[in-house]
Design a protein around this motif. Structure first.
Motif, PDB file in Angstrom:
ATOM      1  N   ILE A 163       2.686  48.763 -21.346  1.00 33.22           N
ATOM      2  CA  ILE A 163       2.767  49.950 -20.492  1.00 33.22           C
ATOM      3  C   ILE A 163       2.371  51.199 -21.285  1.00 33.22           C
ATOM      4  O   ILE A 163       1.593  52.027 -20.812  1.00 33.22           O
ATOM      5  CB  ILE A 163       4.212  50.136 -19.962  1.00 33.22           C
ATOM      6  CG1 ILE A 163       4.653  48.915 -19.161  1.00 33.22           C
ATOM      7  CG2 ILE A 163       4.366  51.431 -19.214  1.00 33.22           C
ATOM      8  CD1 ILE A 163       4.385  48.974 -17.705  1.00 33.22           C
TER       9      ILE A 163
ATOM     10  N   ARG B 283       0.693  53.986 -10.902  1.00 34.93           N
ATOM     11  CA  ARG B 283       1.317  52.974 -11.758  1.00 34.93           C
ATOM     12  C   ARG B 283       0.860  53.079 -13.198  1.00 34.93           C
ATOM     13  O   ARG B 283       1.493  52.510 -14.092  1.00 34.93           O
ATOM     14  CB  ARG B 283       1.035  51.586 -11.181  1.00 34.93           C
ATOM     15  CG  ARG B 283       1.816  51.388  -9.894  1.00 34.93           C
ATOM     16  CD  ARG B 283       1.337  50.243  -9.094  1.00 34.93           C
ATOM     17  NE  ARG B 283       1.991  50.252  -7.791  1.00 34.93           N
ATOM     18  CZ  ARG B 283       1.505  49.647  -6.714  1.00 34.93           C
ATOM     19  NH1 ARG B 283       0.360  48.994  -6.797  1.00 34.93           N
ATOM     20  NH2 ARG B 283       2.140  49.702  -5.580  1.00 34.93           N
TER      21      ARG B 283
ATOM     22  N   MET C  96       6.585  50.359 -15.326  1.00 34.96           N
ATOM     23  CA  MET C  96       7.843  49.714 -14.980  1.00 34.96           C
ATOM     24  C   MET C  96       8.100  48.530 -15.910  1.00 34.96           C
ATOM     25  O   MET C  96       7.217  47.711 -16.152  1.00 34.96           O
ATOM     26  CB  MET C  96       7.769  49.256 -13.524  1.00 34.96           C
ATOM     27  CG  MET C  96       9.021  48.604 -13.042  1.00 34.96           C
ATOM     28  SD  MET C  96       9.669  49.432 -11.588  1.00 34.96           S
ATOM     29  CE  MET C  96      10.935  48.268 -11.117  1.00 34.96           C
TER      30      MET C  96
ATOM     31  N   ASN D 245       4.572  41.977 -11.960  1.00 35.36           N
ATOM     32  CA  ASN D 245       4.186  42.607 -13.225  1.00 35.36           C
ATOM     33  C   ASN D 245       2.766  43.150 -13.169  1.00 35.36           C
ATOM     34  O   ASN D 245       2.509  44.264 -13.606  1.00 35.36           O
ATOM     35  CB  ASN D 245       4.289  41.594 -14.365  1.00 35.36           C
ATOM     36  CG  ASN D 245       5.615  41.700 -15.093  1.00 35.36           C
ATOM     37  OD1 ASN D 245       5.743  42.489 -16.018  1.00 35.36           O
ATOM     38  ND2 ASN D 245       6.603  40.941 -14.658  1.00 35.36           N
TER      39      ASN D 245
ATOM     40  N   PHE E 139      10.662  45.248 -16.508  1.00 37.38           N
ATOM     41  CA  PHE E 139      11.565  44.435 -15.699  1.00 37.38           C
ATOM     42  C   PHE E 139      12.626  43.750 -16.555  1.00 37.38           C
ATOM     43  O   PHE E 139      12.530  43.669 -17.776  1.00 37.38           O
ATOM     44  CB  PHE E 139      10.772  43.388 -14.928  1.00 37.38           C
ATOM     45  CG  PHE E 139       9.811  44.003 -13.954  1.00 37.38           C
ATOM     46  CD1 PHE E 139      10.217  44.318 -12.675  1.00 37.38           C
ATOM     47  CD2 PHE E 139       8.506  44.300 -14.330  1.00 37.38           C
ATOM     48  CE1 PHE E 139       9.346  44.896 -11.775  1.00 37.38           C
ATOM     49  CE2 PHE E 139       7.630  44.878 -13.436  1.00 37.38           C
ATOM     50  CZ  PHE E 139       8.058  45.172 -12.158  1.00 37.38           C
TER      51      PHE E 139
ATOM     52  N   THR F  38       1.036  43.973 -10.544  1.00 37.63           N
ATOM     53  CA  THR F  38       0.968  45.100  -9.616  1.00 37.63           C
ATOM     54  C   THR F  38       1.537  46.358 -10.259  1.00 37.63           C
ATOM     55  O   THR F  38       0.956  47.437 -10.161  1.00 37.63           O
ATOM     56  CB  THR F  38       1.751  44.778  -8.331  1.00 37.63           C
ATOM     57  OG1 THR F  38       1.325  43.505  -7.856  1.00 37.63           O
ATOM     58  CG2 THR F  38       1.502  45.819  -7.268  1.00 37.63           C
ATOM     59  N   ALA F  39       2.674  46.200 -10.953  1.00 39.78           N
ATOM     60  CA  ALA F  39       3.304  47.360 -11.580  1.00 39.78           C
ATOM     61  C   ALA F  39       2.429  47.920 -12.693  1.00 39.78           C
ATOM     62  O   ALA F  39       2.551  49.081 -13.057  1.00 39.78           O
ATOM     63  CB  ALA F  39       4.686  46.988 -12.123  1.00 39.78           C
ATOM     64  N   LEU F  40       1.549  47.080 -13.261  1.00 37.73           N
ATOM     65  CA  LEU F  40       0.630  47.581 -14.284  1.00 37.73           C
ATOM     66  C   LEU F  40      -0.601  48.229 -13.652  1.00 37.73           C
ATOM     67  O   LEU F  40      -1.517  48.636 -14.346  1.00 37.73           O
ATOM     68  CB  LEU F  40       0.173  46.437 -15.193  1.00 37.73           C
ATOM     69  CG  LEU F  40       1.148  46.013 -16.287  1.00 37.73           C
ATOM     70  CD1 LEU F  40       0.721  44.687 -16.876  1.00 37.73           C
ATOM     71  CD2 LEU F  40       1.221  47.081 -17.364  1.00 37.73           C
ATOM     72  N   GLY F  41      -0.612  48.286 -12.329  1.00 38.69           N
ATOM     73  CA  GLY F  41      -1.731  48.925 -11.635  1.00 38.69           C
ATOM     74  C   GLY F  41      -2.938  48.025 -11.511  1.00 38.69           C
ATOM     75  O   GLY F  41      -4.034  48.494 -11.222  1.00 38.69           O
TER      76      GLY F  41
END
Lengths: 280, 286
Positions: free
Chosen positions: A186, A109, A114, B172, A116, B174-177
């Motif tokens: 990100i 990740r 990602m 969010n 959204f 989780t997606a950022l690790g």
């Protein structure tokens, strides 16, 4: 939409679609092979293979419910947390299958970020929004943190707007600023690829334009896979377009090609009908 | 929240009148109660009253040992129940969902526990903490019994405030690790802080008002407790004893009740203003 009731189109649904050989020679950063997803007995999308070309903008278009967002979730393994999600097939990134049990999810990740539909900065200061993920990924040094936050905010053109209020709550920013903050959050992790799930659908046209320009700026540096319902947006930004369709209750990949082939000379009549919906 | 439109039809007027009436009734009860206690108790409250031992079975003298016992009971109760409460709520909200049988059993249990009469809880506390664990009649035994009583309240309220956080934040993170640990402790718990403080206020109110369960567990010796293993009389037990068992103790019962209410108000106001600060500050650094 009238095309969904026109049965003649259904004959055009290919059994197992393969990308035309011409574009396969490019190097794909993410290589999706025979990937399918179902929840219990409900199939979300049928096995599909799709290369996501490195450092290009790859768009994914198609009607609601055809599994585009689910496809993105599968790539970063967010499906792991959904009850009875059943993923089959392979997704190769750097020649490793991300669906393997041994995959380090935290570095996956970090590598593939990602974005959204609805920007969701954490309800804390702008700085803290960056510090949390950066610290998780091993950046502890204060100067390094500051440097990375500034660089990421400059990358998304937000630095001048927020540099003097990094200590203020990120939720006070406008929707467009919040989305750019989420992209910057990100980028600060130095990913290789960005998956964007309708990143502009909650934004006004002006903020949308800013994000679109940002996406074009990121091209060449990052592999981008963007899901969009906005066909003109796909036309403006995408190099490659994959078209998915909702067929007999589940999603299916119909066609994948250069953007102008998809928009101007698609080989499948369903694609033709869908992209013409734009002008009809 | 938006204000619903009003018109001047009969049901609309009736509803308006009725809800105003009920609101005023509630206010009236509280003001009446407070004024009554203040009228009869306020004149007794002096610095001496708060800082000396009771004399003549509480008819004279002060309430210093009860204040100390009450605050000790409360502190120990929260020290024990808050960590367990937060951890259990995290387990229920973040590690299980309502479809799992184990979580459902726990939740049913909590609902039953929350409605157990305090006298029954007191008997349990007596049998378990006082006798079986050998703690004797002590502040510690009383505090542990109180902790058992407030835990269901704490857990359900904290669980609710965690569940009220939109899932998008978890996705969010989780997606950022982010690890689960970091997500829970640095994002979700701070966001639930206000709900946790409100749960604490409710628990404090319940614990401070408790009398029956303490009679069996912390006892009602009215001298200054020497340690948490010593017996001690809480303010509520003191009020009960003065008004039921001590003829001529009414004046001091009122004064003690007034002290209890003021103490409760002070704790509530402090906690509420803290929670407002947390909400307003929204975790910005300054």
């Amino acid at each position: 939409m009238s095309i969904s009731t026109t049965h003649s189109h259904l004959k055009a649904v290919p059994e197992n679609y393969k990308s035309p050989p011409g574009i396969d020679k490019l190097s794909a950063y993410i290589n999706i092979e025979n990937l399918s997803l179902s929840y219990g007995k409900q199939t979300v999308f049928e096995p599909l293979s799709l290369p996501i070309y490195q450092n290009h903008i790859n768009a994914l278009i198609g009607p609601s419910g055809c599994g585009k967002s689910s496809l993105l979730n599968t790539i970063v393994r967010l499906t792991d947390y959904q009850n009875n999600a059943n993923v089959k097939g392979q997704i190769h990134v750097n020649s490793e299958n991300v669906l393997d049990d041994s995959t380090d999810l935290i570095s996956l990740r970090q590598n593939i970020g990602m974005i959204f539909q609805k920007p969701m900065p954490f309800p804390m200061s702008i700085r803290k929004n960056f510090e949390l993920p950066l610290k998780e990924h091993g950046v502890k040094n204060k100067d390094e943190l500051e440097y990375k936050i500034e660089a990421a905010l400059k990358d998304v053109g937000l630095w001048d707007e927020v540099s003097n209020r990094l200590h203020q709550s990120a939720t006070q920013l406008s929707g467009g600023q919040q989305q750019r903050l989420c992209i910057a959050r990100i980028l600060a992790l130095q990913p290789k690829a960005l998956l964007m799930d309708e990143p502009c659908s909650a934004l006004d046209p002006i903020a949308t334009k800013v994000i679109e320009e940002l996406i074009l700026n990121l091209k060449g540096k990052y592999t981008i896979l963007i899901v969009t319902h906005n066909l003109s947006q796909a036309k403006r930004v995408a190099d490659y377009v994959a078209f998915m369709w909702y067929h007999q209750g589940h999603g299916k990949l119909i066609e994948h090609n250069y953007a102008d082939v998809i928009f101007n000379n698609p080989s499948n009549p369903i694609t033709t009908a869908y992209v013409q919906g734009l002008t009809e | 929240m938006i204000r619903l439109p009003t018109n001047h039809s009969f049901p609309d007027r009736l509803l308006k009148l009725f809800s105003w009436f009920c609101g005023l009734l509630l206010l009236f009860f509280f003001i009446y109660l407070f004024l009554d206690i203040a009228r009869q108790g306020l004149s007794q409250i002096t610095f001496n009253f708060l800082t000396t031992d009771p004399m003549n079975a509480g008819r004279a003298g002060g309430i210093a040992p009860m204040l100390v016992s009450t605050l000790l009971l409360l502190t120990l109760c929260l020290l024990v129940s808050l960590p367990i409460g937060i951890a259990s709520a995290i387990y229920l909200a973040e590690y299980t969902d309502e479809t799992q049988w184990f979580a459902r059993i726990i939740q049913t249990n909590l609902n039953v526990l929350a409605s157990v009469p305090s006298i029954v809880m007191g008997l349990f506390g007596y049998a378990f903490f006082v006798v079986a664990l050998g703690l004797g009649f002590s502040i510690l035994a009383g505090a542990l019994t109180l902790a058992c009583m407030v835990l269901p309240l704490l857990i359900r309220n904290i669980e609710d405030s965690l569940r009220n956080i939109p899932d998008e934040y978890r996705i969010n993170a989780t997606a950022l690790g982010l690890s689960r640990y970091r997500t829970i402790f640095q994002i979700l718990l701070p966001m639930a802080a206000r709900g946790i403080l409100l749960a604490v206020i409710l628990s404090i109110g319940r614990a401070m008002a408790e009398t029956a369960a303490l009679l069996y567990t912390s006892g009602y010796v009215s001298r200054m407790p020497e340690s948490i293993l010593d017996s001690g009389r809480s303010l509520s037990v003191h009020i009960f004893d003065l008004s039921m068992n001590v003829p001529g103790g009414e004046q001091n019962a009122y004064a003690s009740a007034f002290t209890l209410i003021v103490l409760l108000l002070m704790i509530n106001i402090t906690t509420l203003s803290l929670s407002r600060k947390i909400q307003k500050g929204a975790f910005s650094e300054h």
